[in-house]
Design a protein around this motif. Structure first.
Motif, PDB file in Angstrom:
ATOM      1  N   ARG A 185      39.518  48.112 -23.249  1.00  0.00           N
ATOM      2  CA  ARG A 185      37.811  48.507 -23.589  1.00  0.00           C
ATOM      3  C   ARG A 185      38.351  50.020 -24.020  1.00  0.00           C
ATOM      4  N   SER A 186      38.386  51.101 -23.120  1.00  0.00           N
ATOM      5  CA  SER A 186      37.955  52.231 -23.241  1.00  0.00           C
ATOM      6  C   SER A 186      38.892  53.279 -24.263  1.00  0.00           C
ATOM      7  N   ARG A 188      40.297  51.118 -26.331  1.00  0.00           N
ATOM      8  CA  ARG A 188      39.317  50.921 -28.180  1.00  0.00           C
ATOM      9  C   ARG A 188      38.390  51.930 -28.600  1.00  0.00           C
ATOM     10  N   ASN A 189      37.358  51.590 -28.154  1.00  0.00           N
ATOM     11  CA  ASN A 189      36.176  52.426 -27.979  1.00  0.00           C
ATOM     12  C   ASN A 189      36.806  53.645 -28.232  1.00  0.00           C
ATOM     13  N   THR A 190      37.860  54.579 -28.075  1.00  0.00           N
ATOM     14  CA  THR A 190      38.057  55.667 -27.881  1.00  0.00           C
ATOM     15  C   THR A 190      39.040  56.038 -29.621  1.00  0.00           C
ATOM     16  N   GLY A 193      36.036  55.110 -32.345  1.00  0.00           N
ATOM     17  CA  GLY A 193      35.714  56.437 -32.570  1.00  0.00           C
ATOM     18  C   GLY A 193      36.030  57.483 -33.495  1.00  0.00           C
TER      19      GLY A 193
END
Length: 207
Positions: A185-186, A188-190, A193
């Motif tokens: 998830r971390s 993916r968010n990066t 973004g």
């Protein structure tokens, strides 16, 4: 032949389900069918879609892994496999973001011929997806030709194997529903973004 309203409503309600004797439910849900051209039902590929399918695009390391006692491929170094997968994912997202905002990338971990390595790229709109399809189809990636086509799949909740997500699927890689490779998830968010910023920067440049 005339079809009244009640008949039309009935046909619409069963479209893409097991009760539909004309259209293939698996192709409708997954964009692929194990019977291929020999399927007794129709495979209706949309002329335009938010989702494009890159056929057998991800080179699944399970293909070259030794077979374990359970008869399934046994990956010796899962950390390296995950690292290479994440690099592949970021590479694809970065390349395809030039055509518009990517909503999601789904990569199959299935082993059956019609699903292995399938990469589904869902854009935020049809226009971006069609631009990407026209650009990448026929190009090469890692010395392999890219086969891109439109996909009827837009809601992946109906396509994915719930048992796989719960780690309880007993069909392994040969399940008929999608076993999607997981992304942290971390991470993916990066990467999403960064992708969104790249799209916004491109829009400003073109304005």
């Amino acid at each position: 032949m005339f079809i009244n309203n009640s008949m039309a409503e009935h046909l619409a309600s069963i479209h893409g389900t097991e009760k539909d004797r004309i259209n293939c439910p698996f192709f409708f849900k997954i964009g692929a069918c194990r019977h291929g051209d020999k399927c007794s039902r129709l495979h209706n590929r949309p002329s335009s879609s938010q989702t494009i399918l890159l056929v057998n695009f991800y080179k699944n390391p399970a293909l070259s892994a030794p077979i374990g006692k359970d008869g399934l491929p046994e990956l010796k170094d899962p950390y390296t496999v995950q690292y290479k997968f994440e690099r592949f994912y970021k590479d694809i997202l970065e390349e395809l973001s030039y055509f518009g905002e990517v909503e999601n990338i789904s990569i199959c971990d299935n082993l059956s011929d019609h699903m292995i390595g399938n990469v589904y790229v869902k854009f935020c709109n049809d226009k971006s997806a069609m631009r990407a399809l026209k650009s990448v189809n026929g190009r090469f990636y890692a010395k392999r030709p890219i086969v891109a086509e439109t996909s009827p799949v837009t809601d992946f909740r109906e396509s994915t194997c719930r048992q796989y997500e719960d780690n309880t699927c007993n069909r392994g890689g040969y399940c008929n529903f999608m076993h999607l490779k997981a992304l942290k998830r971390s991470l993916r968010n990066t990467i999403y973004g960064c992708s969104k910023k790249r799209v916004e920067k491109s829009k400003k440049k073109n304005d």
